[in-house]
Motif scaffolding. Structure first.
Motif, PDB file in Angstrom:
ATOM      1  N   VAL A 278       0.941  -1.098   0.010  1.00  0.00           N
ATOM      2  CA  VAL A 278       0.046  -0.169   0.001  1.00  0.00           C
ATOM      3  C   VAL A 278       1.030   1.163  -0.151  1.00  0.00           C
ATOM      4  O   VAL A 278       1.824   1.276   0.820  1.00  0.00           O
ATOM      5  CB  VAL A 278      -0.749   0.031   1.293  1.00  0.00           C
ATOM      6  N   GLY A 279       0.784   2.370  -0.807  1.00  0.00           N
ATOM      7  CA  GLY A 279       1.556   3.394  -0.782  1.00  0.00           C
ATOM      8  C   GLY A 279       1.432   4.101  -2.261  1.00  0.00           C
ATOM      9  O   GLY A 279       0.273   4.110  -3.041  1.00  0.00           O
ATOM     10  N   ILE A 280       2.814   4.728  -2.493  1.00  0.00           N
ATOM     11  CA  ILE A 280       2.891   5.290  -3.647  1.00  0.00           C
ATOM     12  C   ILE A 280       3.173   4.676  -5.037  1.00  0.00           C
ATOM     13  O   ILE A 280       3.841   3.611  -5.107  1.00  0.00           O
ATOM     14  CB  ILE A 280       3.788   6.587  -3.678  1.00  0.00           C
ATOM     15  N   ALA A 281       2.442   5.155  -6.163  1.00  0.00           N
ATOM     16  CA  ALA A 281       2.476   4.480  -7.451  1.00  0.00           C
ATOM     17  C   ALA A 281       2.864   5.691  -8.504  1.00  0.00           C
ATOM     18  O   ALA A 281       2.375   6.670  -8.237  1.00  0.00           O
ATOM     19  CB  ALA A 281       1.430   3.815  -8.023  1.00  0.00           C
ATOM     20  N   VAL A 282       4.038   5.697  -9.172  1.00  0.00           N
ATOM     21  CA  VAL A 282       4.422   6.607 -10.013  1.00  0.00           C
ATOM     22  C   VAL A 282       4.780   6.267 -11.477  1.00  0.00           C
ATOM     23  O   VAL A 282       5.405   5.265 -11.685  1.00  0.00           O
ATOM     24  CB  VAL A 282       5.812   6.982  -9.241  1.00  0.00           C
TER      25      VAL A 282
ATOM     26  N   VAL B  64      -6.975   2.485  -6.970  1.00  0.00           N
ATOM     27  CA  VAL B  64      -8.101   3.412  -7.007  1.00  0.00           C
ATOM     28  C   VAL B  64      -7.760   4.457  -8.158  1.00  0.00           C
ATOM     29  O   VAL B  64      -6.723   4.847  -8.177  1.00  0.00           O
ATOM     30  CB  VAL B  64      -8.190   4.224  -5.551  1.00  0.00           C
ATOM     31  N   GLU B  65      -8.820   4.731  -8.822  1.00  0.00           N
ATOM     32  CA  GLU B  65      -8.778   5.718  -9.737  1.00  0.00           C
ATOM     33  C   GLU B  65      -9.386   7.134  -9.367  1.00  0.00           C
ATOM     34  O   GLU B  65     -10.338   6.981  -8.831  1.00  0.00           O
ATOM     35  CB  GLU B  65      -9.103   5.346 -11.139  1.00  0.00           C
ATOM     36  N   THR B  66      -8.674   8.122  -9.515  1.00  0.00           N
ATOM     37  CA  THR B  66      -9.381   9.570  -9.437  1.00  0.00           C
ATOM     38  C   THR B  66      -9.473  10.308 -10.675  1.00  0.00           C
ATOM     39  O   THR B  66      -8.337  10.357 -11.446  1.00  0.00           O
ATOM     40  CB  THR B  66      -8.733  10.215  -8.291  1.00  0.00           C
ATOM     41  N   SER B  67     -10.588  11.254 -10.604  1.00  0.00           N
ATOM     42  CA  SER B  67     -10.629  12.077 -11.734  1.00  0.00           C
ATOM     43  C   SER B  67      -9.916  13.577 -11.210  1.00  0.00           C
ATOM     44  O   SER B  67     -10.088  14.531 -11.983  1.00  0.00           O
ATOM     45  CB  SER B  67     -11.901  12.107 -12.389  1.00  0.00           C
ATOM     46  N   GLU B  68      -9.879  13.529  -9.939  1.00  0.00           N
ATOM     47  CA  GLU B  68      -9.310  14.815  -9.334  1.00  0.00           C
ATOM     48  C   GLU B  68      -7.766  15.206  -9.336  1.00  0.00           C
ATOM     49  O   GLU B  68      -7.527  16.130  -8.985  1.00  0.00           O
ATOM     50  CB  GLU B  68      -9.949  14.809  -7.720  1.00  0.00           C
ATOM     51  N   ALA B  69      -6.963  14.380  -9.905  1.00  0.00           N
ATOM     52  CA  ALA B  69      -5.809  14.368 -10.000  1.00  0.00           C
ATOM     53  C   ALA B  69      -5.032  13.554 -10.819  1.00  0.00           C
ATOM     54  O   ALA B  69      -5.568  12.478 -11.175  1.00  0.00           O
ATOM     55  CB  ALA B  69      -4.906  14.422  -8.479  1.00  0.00           C
ATOM     56  N   ALA B  70      -3.983  14.155 -11.452  1.00  0.00           N
ATOM     57  CA  ALA B  70      -3.235  13.193 -12.376  1.00  0.00           C
ATOM     58  C   ALA B  70      -2.225  12.370 -11.735  1.00  0.00           C
ATOM     59  O   ALA B  70      -2.160  12.546 -10.450  1.00  0.00           O
ATOM     60  CB  ALA B  70      -2.192  13.989 -13.393  1.00  0.00           C
ATOM     61  N   THR B  71      -2.014  11.025 -12.291  1.00  0.00           N
ATOM     62  CA  THR B  71      -1.124  10.246 -11.834  1.00  0.00           C
ATOM     63  C   THR B  71       0.379  10.852 -11.411  1.00  0.00           C
ATOM     64  O   THR B  71       0.788  11.721 -12.378  1.00  0.00           O
ATOM     65  CB  THR B  71      -0.870   8.895 -12.835  1.00  0.00           C
ATOM     66  N   SER B  72       0.910  10.298 -10.359  1.00  0.00           N
ATOM     67  CA  SER B  72       1.970  10.919  -9.972  1.00  0.00           C
ATOM     68  C   SER B  72       3.049  10.585 -10.983  1.00  0.00           C
ATOM     69  O   SER B  72       3.048   9.475 -11.556  1.00  0.00           O
ATOM     70  CB  SER B  72       2.728  10.270  -8.720  1.00  0.00           C
ATOM     71  N   TYR B  73       4.082  11.491 -11.024  1.00  0.00           N
ATOM     72  CA  TYR B  73       5.048  11.464 -12.371  1.00  0.00           C
ATOM     73  C   TYR B  73       6.401  11.942 -11.824  1.00  0.00           C
ATOM     74  O   TYR B  73       6.643  12.864 -10.941  1.00  0.00           O
ATOM     75  CB  TYR B  73       4.551  12.512 -13.346  1.00  0.00           C
TER      76      TYR B  73
ATOM     77  N   CYS C 215      -3.140   5.133  -5.410  1.00  0.00           N
ATOM     78  CA  CYS C 215      -4.520   5.934  -6.067  1.00  0.00           C
ATOM     79  C   CYS C 215      -3.332   6.320  -7.466  1.00  0.00           C
ATOM     80  O   CYS C 215      -2.430   6.993  -7.378  1.00  0.00           O
ATOM     81  CB  CYS C 215      -4.623   6.964  -5.324  1.00  0.00           C
ATOM     82  N   ILE C 216      -4.275   6.047  -8.812  1.00  0.00           N
ATOM     83  CA  ILE C 216      -3.645   6.729  -9.875  1.00  0.00           C
ATOM     84  C   ILE C 216      -4.605   7.733 -10.614  1.00  0.00           C
ATOM     85  O   ILE C 216      -6.176   7.489  -9.967  1.00  0.00           O
ATOM     86  CB  ILE C 216      -3.505   5.783 -10.957  1.00  0.00           C
ATOM     87  N   GLY C 217      -4.424   8.529 -11.344  1.00  0.00           N
ATOM     88  CA  GLY C 217      -5.135   9.243 -12.239  1.00  0.00           C
ATOM     89  C   GLY C 217      -5.811   8.374 -13.091  1.00  0.00           C
ATOM     90  O   GLY C 217      -5.492   7.490 -13.724  1.00  0.00           O
ATOM     91  N   GLN C 218      -7.183   9.127 -13.697  1.00  0.00           N
ATOM     92  CA  GLN C 218      -7.643   8.662 -14.868  1.00  0.00           C
ATOM     93  C   GLN C 218      -7.312   9.115 -16.242  1.00  0.00           C
ATOM     94  O   GLN C 218      -7.708  10.070 -16.616  1.00  0.00           O
ATOM     95  CB  GLN C 218      -9.377   8.896 -14.823  1.00  0.00           C
ATOM     96  N   ASP C 219      -6.061   8.733 -16.283  1.00  0.00           N
ATOM     97  CA  ASP C 219      -5.232   9.393 -17.525  1.00  0.00           C
ATOM     98  C   ASP C 219      -4.363   8.387 -18.057  1.00  0.00           C
ATOM     99  O   ASP C 219      -4.242   7.187 -17.740  1.00  0.00           O
ATOM    100  CB  ASP C 219      -4.287  10.382 -17.087  1.00  0.00           C
ATOM    101  N   GLY C 220      -3.499   8.788 -19.104  1.00  0.00           N
ATOM    102  CA  GLY C 220      -2.600   7.917 -19.887  1.00  0.00           C
ATOM    103  C   GLY C 220      -1.396   7.213 -18.959  1.00  0.00           C
ATOM    104  O   GLY C 220      -1.133   6.101 -19.251  1.00  0.00           O
ATOM    105  N   ALA C 221      -1.087   8.062 -18.082  1.00  0.00           N
ATOM    106  CA  ALA C 221      -0.100   7.439 -17.365  1.00  0.00           C
ATOM    107  C   ALA C 221      -0.550   6.668 -16.221  1.00  0.00           C
ATOM    108  O   ALA C 221      -0.051   5.398 -15.799  1.00  0.00           O
ATOM    109  CB  ALA C 221       0.672   8.712 -16.128  1.00  0.00           C
TER     110      ALA C 221
END
Length: 197
Positions: free
Chosen positions: A9-13, A88-97, A63-69
């Motif tokens: 559990v944690g960060i995905a980039v 978990v997908e969110t439309s409130e933020a982009a995927t961490s990059y 948590c990832i964004g609903q985007d290409g990344a």
């Protein structure tokens, strides 16, 4: 989620690695580099991928964004053999990059966008997900504003009450009071891995 050894559990980039980058151009000027690679990263993701390579069953909750990344991260996790039911997908933020600049000498500089990792919290990890694992590994603590501190302690407490072994790997973040965020978690941890700093 199928039964796994470890729920990470944690960060995905989404990582983009460029080399060689030996000089940063001035403002309004162009610099070039000759090689680029795209990878997945983040403490929870890296741990999960390594566990699968070592023969363990692992799943990722992040948590990832609903985007290409985000689609890239999900696809690469699946290709690596990780269970992705906890993403978990969110439309409130982009995927961490993270843009990683690698010099000719191998040293690195990083430009990081926290993105969706900032919104991830303990309520995104249901008990049903925890119950499908033997151990819970928190990867990337101190880089998740909505998860760090008491929310992490609550998640670890739930995991312990469900019989899981717990561990936490921190990342160095000079912008937070690390001690204040870590202390509530300690009673619920079996293994604690602080960063060198």
């Amino acid at each position: 989620m199928s039964r796994v050894d470890v729920l990470c559990v944690g960060i995905a980039v989404a990582d983009v690695m460029a080399k060689p980058v030996d000089q940063i151009p001035d403002w309004d000027r162009l610099g070039t580099f000759s090689h680029i690679e795209h990878h997945i990263g983040g403490c929870a993701v890296n741990t999960g991928v390594d566990l699968v390579r070592l023969g363990a069953g692992a799943a990722v909750s992040a948590c990832i964004g609903q985007d290409g990344a985000g689609a890239f991260v999900r696809s690469r996790l699946s290709e690596s053999g990780l269970d992705t039911a906890g993403l978990v997908e969110t439309s409130e933020a982009a995927t961490s990059y993270t843009f990683v600049m690698i010099g000719s000498d191998g040293r690195r500089k990083y430009l990081h966008h926290v993105g969706a990792n900032a919104l991830f919290t303990d309520s995104h990890v249901p008990d049903e997900l925890l119950a499908g694992a033997r151990a819970l590994h928190m990867g990337g603590s101190l880089l998740m504003p909505a998860m760090d501190g008491e929310p992490t302690a609550r998640l670890l407490s739930r995991a312990k009450h469900l019989g899981l072994t717990t561990s936490m790997d921190t990342a160095f973040n000079p912008n937070v009071d690390a001690r204040a965020l870590i202390e509530p978690c300690l009673p619920w941890l079996d293994i604690f891995i602080p960063s060198v700093e």
